[in-house]
Write an enzyme that holds these catalytic residues in place. Structure first.
Site, PDB file in Angstrom:
ATOM      1  CG  HIS A 143      -0.243  11.625   8.865  1.00 16.83           C
ATOM      2  ND1 HIS A 143      -0.849  11.697  10.103  1.00 16.83           N
ATOM      3  CD2 HIS A 143      -0.349  12.856   8.325  1.00 16.83           C
ATOM      4  CE1 HIS A 143      -1.317  12.921  10.289  1.00 16.83           C
ATOM      5  NE2 HIS A 143      -1.022  13.646   9.233  1.00 16.83           N
ATOM      6  CG  HIS A 168       1.698  15.795   5.317  1.00 20.69           C
ATOM      7  ND1 HIS A 168       0.423  16.082   4.867  1.00 20.69           N
ATOM      8  CD2 HIS A 168       1.611  15.759   6.666  1.00 20.69           C
ATOM      9  CE1 HIS A 168      -0.390  16.227   5.917  1.00 20.69           C
ATOM     10  NE2 HIS A 168       0.304  16.032   7.022  1.00 20.69           N
TER      11      HIS A 168
HETATM   12  P1  AMP Z   1      -2.207  16.528   9.702  1.00 18.44           P
HETATM   13  O1  AMP Z   1      -2.757  17.933   9.788  1.00 18.44           O
HETATM   14  O2  AMP Z   1      -0.714  16.480   9.586  1.00 18.44           O
HETATM   15  O3  AMP Z   1      -2.758  15.650  10.807  1.00 18.44           O
HETATM   16  O4  AMP Z   1      -2.720  15.957   8.336  1.00 18.44           O
HETATM   17  C1  AMP Z   1      -3.910  15.258   8.185  1.00 18.44           C
HETATM   18  C2  AMP Z   1      -4.180  15.173   6.711  1.00 18.44           C
HETATM   19  O5  AMP Z   1      -5.147  14.176   6.488  1.00 18.44           O
HETATM   20  C3  AMP Z   1      -4.726  16.476   6.108  1.00 18.44           C
HETATM   21  O6  AMP Z   1      -3.835  16.933   5.108  1.00 18.44           O
HETATM   22  C4  AMP Z   1      -6.073  16.052   5.537  1.00 18.44           C
HETATM   23  O7  AMP Z   1      -6.379  16.672   4.328  1.00 18.44           O
HETATM   24  C5  AMP Z   1      -5.918  14.551   5.380  1.00 18.44           C
HETATM   25  N1  AMP Z   1      -7.141  13.774   5.446  1.00 18.44           N
HETATM   26  C6  AMP Z   1      -8.127  13.859   6.379  1.00 18.44           C
HETATM   27  N2  AMP Z   1      -9.094  12.959   6.110  1.00 18.44           N
HETATM   28  C7  AMP Z   1      -8.713  12.281   5.004  1.00 18.44           C
HETATM   29  C8  AMP Z   1      -9.299  11.224   4.227  1.00 18.44           C
HETATM   30  N3  AMP Z   1     -10.477  10.687   4.550  1.00 18.44           N
HETATM   31  N4  AMP Z   1      -8.624  10.794   3.143  1.00 18.44           N
HETATM   32  C9  AMP Z   1      -7.431  11.332   2.811  1.00 18.44           C
HETATM   33  N5  AMP Z   1      -6.830  12.324   3.486  1.00 18.44           N
HETATM   34  C10 AMP Z   1      -7.465  12.796   4.575  1.00 18.44           C
END
Ligand code: AMP
Ligand code: ZN
Length: 137
Positions: free
Chosen positions: A98, A100
């Site tokens: 993903h 950001h």
């Molecule tokens: P990463 O640390 O780059 O893997 O980012 C994962 C992101 O997913 C974090 O910023 C979390 O806040 C976000 N996240 C986790 N669960 C959810 C969810 N159910 N809905 C939206 N964002 C989420």
């Protein structure tokens, strides 16, 4: 492989969606760095940046640019950070690629990464080693 983002894509877990097409989805991060922080991802489960085919990354960049433009317009800013955490040590928590999109505002209190220095000769050594390795990738 099933992950939390696969469940969001299937509609098994709710999200605040801002974009969807046949191959990509974008929704608000549940724990935003700034309000309006968006995650953009392919619907197909690729575990990280390295495992994602170049054609998917190319389309993801195109879509991310469009979404970032709309995010900045909506939030009345011209500034944002694009981030891709790759693997655990870099802070990747969800093993589904993903991007950001983090909107930035003057005085938002976020600090840029702290910086290190190179000792004499080190910048050339690092640069030359990486340049040689690129030929092998
Ligand atoms: P990463 O640390 O780059 O893997 O980012 C994962 C992101 O997913 C974090 O910023 C979390 O806040 C976000 N996240 C986790 N669960 C959810 C969810 N159910 N809905 C939206 N964002 C989420
Ligand atoms: Zn997944």
């Amino acid at each position: 492989m099933e992950c939390i983002f696969c469940k969001i894509i299937k509609g098994e877990i709710p999200c605040q969606k801002v974009y969807e097409d046949s191959a990509f989805i974008a929704f608000l991060d549940i724990a935003p760095i700034n309000h309006g922080h968006i995650l953009v991802l392919p619907k197909k489960h690729f575990i990280n940046f390295f495992e994602t085919p170049e054609n998917v990354l190319a389309d993801l960049i195109k879509i991310s640019k469009k979404i970032a433009k709309a995010m900045c317009e909506t939030l009345n800013t011209d500034s944002f950070n694009l981030g891709v955490n790759t693997n655990k040590t870099a802070g990747q928590l969800v093993p589904h690629l993903h991007f950001h999109l983090i909107p930035r505002f003057s005085g938002d209190g976020l600090k840029h990464w702290s910086r290190k220095e190179y000792k004499k000769g080190e910048i050339e050594e690092y640069g030359e080693r990486i340049m040689r390795e690129i030929e092998n990738v």
